[in-house]
Design a protein around this motif. Sequence first.
Motif, PDB file in Angstrom:
ATOM      1  N   THR A   1       1.725  -2.622  -0.736  1.00 30.32           N
ATOM      2  CA  THR A   1       2.008  -2.871   0.672  1.00 30.32           C
ATOM      3  C   THR A   1       0.994  -2.153   1.571  1.00 30.32           C
ATOM      4  O   THR A   1       0.400  -2.771   2.466  1.00 30.32           O
ATOM      5  CB  THR A   1       3.421  -2.380   1.026  1.00 30.32           C
ATOM      6  N   ALA A   2       0.803  -0.872   1.288  1.00 26.84           N
ATOM      7  CA  ALA A   2      -0.130  -0.113   2.122  1.00 26.84           C
ATOM      8  C   ALA A   2      -1.534  -0.703   2.035  1.00 26.84           C
ATOM      9  O   ALA A   2      -2.212  -0.905   3.056  1.00 26.84           O
ATOM     10  CB  ALA A   2      -0.154   1.347   1.684  1.00 26.84           C
ATOM     11  N   GLY A   3      -1.958  -1.005   0.810  1.00 21.75           N
ATOM     12  CA  GLY A   3      -3.305  -1.528   0.616  1.00 21.75           C
ATOM     13  C   GLY A   3      -3.485  -2.873   1.292  1.00 21.75           C
ATOM     14  O   GLY A   3      -4.519  -3.126   1.919  1.00 21.75           O
ATOM     15  N   VAL A   4      -2.477  -3.752   1.175  1.00 19.15           N
ATOM     16  CA  VAL A   4      -2.586  -5.083   1.766  1.00 19.15           C
ATOM     17  C   VAL A   4      -2.675  -4.983   3.280  1.00 19.15           C
ATOM     18  O   VAL A   4      -3.514  -5.626   3.915  1.00 19.15           O
ATOM     19  CB  VAL A   4      -1.387  -5.950   1.335  1.00 19.15           C
ATOM     20  N   VAL A   5      -1.827  -4.156   3.871  1.00 19.29           N
ATOM     21  CA  VAL A   5      -1.849  -4.025   5.332  1.00 19.29           C
ATOM     22  C   VAL A   5      -3.229  -3.561   5.792  1.00 19.29           C
ATOM     23  O   VAL A   5      -3.847  -4.166   6.680  1.00 19.29           O
ATOM     24  CB  VAL A   5      -0.760  -3.029   5.795  1.00 19.29           C
TER      25      VAL A   5
ATOM     26  N   LEU B   1      -6.101  -5.885   7.693  1.00 19.56           N
ATOM     27  CA  LEU B   1      -6.544  -5.385   8.988  1.00 19.56           C
ATOM     28  C   LEU B   1      -8.070  -5.278   9.027  1.00 19.56           C
ATOM     29  O   LEU B   1      -8.724  -5.714   9.973  1.00 19.56           O
ATOM     30  CB  LEU B   1      -5.931  -4.007   9.223  1.00 19.56           C
ATOM     31  N   ALA B   2      -8.619  -4.716   7.969  1.00 21.85           N
ATOM     32  CA  ALA B   2     -10.072  -4.543   7.904  1.00 21.85           C
ATOM     33  C   ALA B   2     -10.771  -5.891   7.943  1.00 21.85           C
ATOM     34  O   ALA B   2     -11.745  -6.086   8.682  1.00 21.85           O
ATOM     35  CB  ALA B   2     -10.450  -3.775   6.642  1.00 21.85           C
TER      36      ALA B   2
ATOM     37  N   ALA C   1      -7.596  -6.679  -1.354  1.00 23.47           N
ATOM     38  CA  ALA C   1      -7.040  -7.492  -0.272  1.00 23.47           C
ATOM     39  C   ALA C   1      -8.130  -7.826   0.737  1.00 23.47           C
ATOM     40  O   ALA C   1      -8.226  -8.958   1.214  1.00 23.47           O
ATOM     41  CB  ALA C   1      -5.904  -6.745   0.418  1.00 23.47           C
ATOM     42  N   ARG C   2      -8.981  -6.866   1.037  1.00 28.30           N
ATOM     43  CA  ARG C   2     -10.023  -7.114   2.025  1.00 28.30           C
ATOM     44  C   ARG C   2     -10.982  -8.206   1.548  1.00 28.30           C
ATOM     45  O   ARG C   2     -11.282  -9.144   2.282  1.00 28.30           O
ATOM     46  CB  ARG C   2     -10.802  -5.848   2.326  1.00 28.30           C
ATOM     47  N   SER C   3     -11.450  -8.067   0.303  1.00 27.08           N
ATOM     48  CA  SER C   3     -12.452  -9.057  -0.108  1.00 27.08           C
ATOM     49  C   SER C   3     -11.829 -10.433  -0.259  1.00 27.08           C
ATOM     50  O   SER C   3     -12.452 -11.434   0.089  1.00 27.08           O
ATOM     51  CB  SER C   3     -13.169  -8.608  -1.380  1.00 27.08           C
ATOM     52  N   ALA C   4     -10.581 -10.493  -0.752  1.00 32.47           N
ATOM     53  CA  ALA C   4      -9.932 -11.806  -0.851  1.00 32.47           C
ATOM     54  C   ALA C   4      -9.716 -12.388   0.546  1.00 32.47           C
ATOM     55  O   ALA C   4      -9.945 -13.576   0.781  1.00 32.47           O
ATOM     56  CB  ALA C   4      -8.608 -11.682  -1.587  1.00 32.47           C
TER      57      ALA C   4
ATOM     58  N   PRO D   1      -0.685 -15.359   1.555  1.00 34.81           N
ATOM     59  CA  PRO D   1      -0.271 -16.145   0.384  1.00 34.81           C
ATOM     60  C   PRO D   1      -1.456 -16.627  -0.449  1.00 34.81           C
ATOM     61  O   PRO D   1      -1.356 -16.744  -1.664  1.00 34.81           O
ATOM     62  CB  PRO D   1       0.495 -17.321   0.996  1.00 34.81           C
ATOM     63  N   ASN D   2      -2.582 -16.896   0.221  1.00 29.84           N
ATOM     64  CA  ASN D   2      -3.740 -17.372  -0.526  1.00 29.84           C
ATOM     65  C   ASN D   2      -4.490 -16.245  -1.221  1.00 29.84           C
ATOM     66  O   ASN D   2      -5.315 -16.495  -2.095  1.00 29.84           O
ATOM     67  CB  ASN D   2      -4.675 -18.148   0.400  1.00 29.84           C
ATOM     68  N   CYS D   3      -4.217 -15.002  -0.809  1.00 32.31           N
ATOM     69  CA  CYS D   3      -4.822 -13.852  -1.501  1.00 32.31           C
ATOM     70  C   CYS D   3      -3.920 -13.379  -2.639  1.00 32.31           C
ATOM     71  O   CYS D   3      -4.353 -12.598  -3.495  1.00 32.31           O
ATOM     72  CB  CYS D   3      -5.021 -12.689  -0.541  1.00 32.31           C
ATOM     73  N   LEU D   4      -2.673 -13.832  -2.627  1.00 36.76           N
ATOM     74  CA  LEU D   4      -1.680 -13.271  -3.532  1.00 36.76           C
ATOM     75  C   LEU D   4      -2.038 -13.377  -5.018  1.00 36.76           C
ATOM     76  O   LEU D   4      -1.844 -12.409  -5.759  1.00 36.76           O
ATOM     77  CB  LEU D   4      -0.319 -13.919  -3.261  1.00 36.76           C
TER      78      LEU D   4
END
Lengths: 279, 322, 244
Positions: A91-95, A99-100, A157-160, A190-193
């Motif tokens: 959760t923390a990483g995705v947020v 954001l980045a 998450a950022r690169s995806a 959802p597309n990064c999931l």
Amino acid sequence: MSRRGWFSLILLAALLLAALLAPWLASQNPYDLATLDILDARLPPGSAALDHGGTYWLGTDAQGRDMLSAMLYGLRISLAVGVLSTLLALTAGVVLGLLAAWHGRWVDALIMRVVDIQLSFPAILLALVLLALTGPGVSKIVLALLAAQWAYYARTARSAALVECQKDYVAAARLLRLPTWRILLRHVLPNCLPTLLTVAALQLAAAISLEATLSFLGLGLPVTEPSLGLLIANGFQYLLSGRYWISVFPGLLLVVVLTCCNLLADALRQRADPREAGR
Amino acid sequence: MSVLDVKDLTIHIGDTKSPAHAVDSVSLHIERGEVVALVGESGSGKTLTGLAIAGLLDPPLRRVGGEITLLGENLSALPESQLRRRRGDRLAMVFQDPMATLNPVLRIETQLVETIRAHRNVGRNAARDEALAMLDEVGITLPAQRLRAYPHELSGGMRQRVAIGAALINRPALLIADEPTTALDVTLQAQILALIDQYRRDHGTAVLWITHDLGVAAGFADRVLVMYAGQIVESGPCARVLQAPAHPYTAALLGAIPGSVPPGTPLATLPGQPPGLSPPPEGCRFRARCPRAAAACIAAPPQVATGEARTVRCFFPLVTPP
Amino acid sequence: MNEPLFHARNISQSYVLANGWRQRRSTLQALDDVSLTLHAGESVGIVGESGSGKSTLARIIVGLLPPTAGERYWQGQRLPDGPHAGIQMVFQDAASALNPRARVTELIAEAPRIHGLITSGESDFVATQLNRVGLDPQLAQRYPHQLSGGQRARVGIARALAVKPQLLVCDEAVAALDVLIQAQILNLLQQLRRELGLTLLFISHDLGVVRHLCERVVVMHHGRIVETTSAGQLAGLPSSLFRS
Ligand SMILES: Nc1ncnc2c1ncn2[C@@H]1O[C@H](COP(=O)(O)OP(=O)(O)O)[C@@H](O)[C@H]1O
Ligand SMILES: Nc1ncnc2c1ncn2[C@@H]1O[C@H](COP(=O)(O)OP(=O)(O)O)[C@@H](O)[C@H]1O
Ligand code: SF4
Ligand SMILES: [Mg+2]
Ligand SMILES: [Mg+2]
């Protein structure tokens, strides 16, 4: 998903269920010292209990604990710590990663710089330092694992998300003036999931083994709540005296859990990769 | 002797129980120096036809029938793997995506030189000179510099030129070009067409040009084959077919091109979509969309000659034989 | 005089390029002082070879890209940066322009729902929108990969029209389609324009398509508008513009 993927998923689910139902499945509560009988200590697998009629299928440890029960409870703690810290770190990483990617510029630069610094430390070193500062405990080791792992998710998450944000469906969503949080959570995420879940399965294995390592070193969980790592540590001194079961069975269980996570990650990766999906 | 002669090529996809009849009894021939365009909607089986001729079919694609004769040698009897080697130096193929041909981690020079030396006994330096000459021939500026480049350092149009150069470097008798200009803009497309046209004039190369764009075929090909749902429904000299199409499907394709009607008025279109092919529909495959369909079309129309070197697969063609 | 619907004034756009490992920066002037006026109900085409700046101009007009210099006006009012309710866009690659994980109904209804444009039932709304672009309402529950190329293009159009724009910008919206499907989409756009009184800005590298659909044509070359003519006179354009 591949047959191996399904197999590991089902096995993992079964182990999770067994861990959840440990109080009902186990013949003994290994934390309740009153139920332990020191006369039953270090019995080999398959031995019968001295006073009551039960069988110690996987033997007993130095305190006369039924290994099977101890392992069920240990699995419970290991999985709980692993899953909880994985969910929090995810959760923390995705947020932060979303954001980045969305904001770019200085937000991106700031977050990714912290990620880089974090990732340049070995995870175990960071966890060790944190635990040395906070002392042992379930919530503390979860925090330590969270701190050690969020950066992997943020980077993934950022690169995806960067790839997805280049696609025209995100431009279309912006043109339709959807709220930013909605674009990020309902369209981009959802597309990064698929990618994120793959990393999560791998990192779950890493979290569990990290916890086991820390507990084995005596830094993780208190002795009163033995996880798999602690069980292995407890039996370690008896390994050379032929009482292999105290250490080996928890070790095997740990290997099975880790292997399942890795197989699952592999299957998820293949599924997410369209070039391999057809195989 | 034709460069290429294909008789009743039939390709199935998938299991033997209910395969898709993706290519059905396709026959064609190409003479020396001739450009033949294979035209049809996407999914009509053009690429599969090209791959089968080049011997590049992989499961689940199966050639279940037909004879392929290249330079007078019947290759159908050989298994697919041997075919590939036998065809290697007489035939080359270029694809829509040049990176299907080019290796991203090798310099252009390495790729061209190795392609030459894999087929011919040529020294390294001689091969390098040949590669240089080929880049020049396919219109690459500063060929000596480009030779040292990796594919990703080139623009899309230049990459496609290099891919074409790699295909032509062993002087094949037949070039199969599968929509190599579809991803390029009009300017580049025109340049590539001119390039291929010049090359076949100079070297007598036969060209099978696969495209979904009748406009491309019109200005370039000697003959055109129109494909629909895995079958060739019409063939003939390009100018004649486009002027007076015989098959209702060809007529529909032409009617849908903007410019065929006054601006502002609706373009002619067809209802529905091409049929599924596992199994293919009974009778004429175009029946469900055909404005001329009649009771007779429940039977499968044969491919018949209509004179002027044309054929049509229709009971009620728009052009009757003289 | 009647106010134009949309006006772009002195738009310039330059991209900063970082060159190679030495990171030497150079700029690329993608648009150079471009002005464009669109009147309500008009159909205007933009043609030009690839790289001439058509897509950049389109993204600036719809507000996806803030221009380096220049302003946009909507019915005489200066527009702030960012999208505007009255302008929508149809993209070239319908496959990438549709979220692969959303069903057709969500693709079409999401934005109107959020902006309060759906007054009666949502499924009725979606059915109306699908019917309007000639799609069977039964397709509402499908995912984009379960649609054909032509159906995807129609969904892209339906999604843009569902929020009731007055100006529709189409960037190479038919370039990837087979000629028969392209003809269907061109007919559809023409019919929708008539029915809804849409203003159309149609970008294409295909002169035939633009001549068919548009009354006025703007020719771009190297980031500038080099000519504005009526579509009928397009045939006489120097072809040198399309060869370089
Ligand atoms: N590798 C494959 N596996 C399964 N189906 C395929 C494969 N290649 C092509 N097809 C199918 O075969 C049909 C013909 O394809 P193709 O020859 O590529 O058409 P075209 O080149 O005319 O667009 C299509 O319906 C396509 O989906
Ligand atoms: N994001 C970008 N960064 C750098 N250069 C770009 C970017 N987008 C477009 N360009 C350049 O700007 C020019 C105009 O591009 P574009 O507007 O896409 O032209 P067109 O749509 O007419 O083909 C081209 O030279 C292109 O390479
Ligand atoms: S055979 Fe009949 S259905 Fe088929 S194309 Fe001819 S007229 Fe149409
Ligand atoms: Mg093809
Ligand atoms: Mg463009």
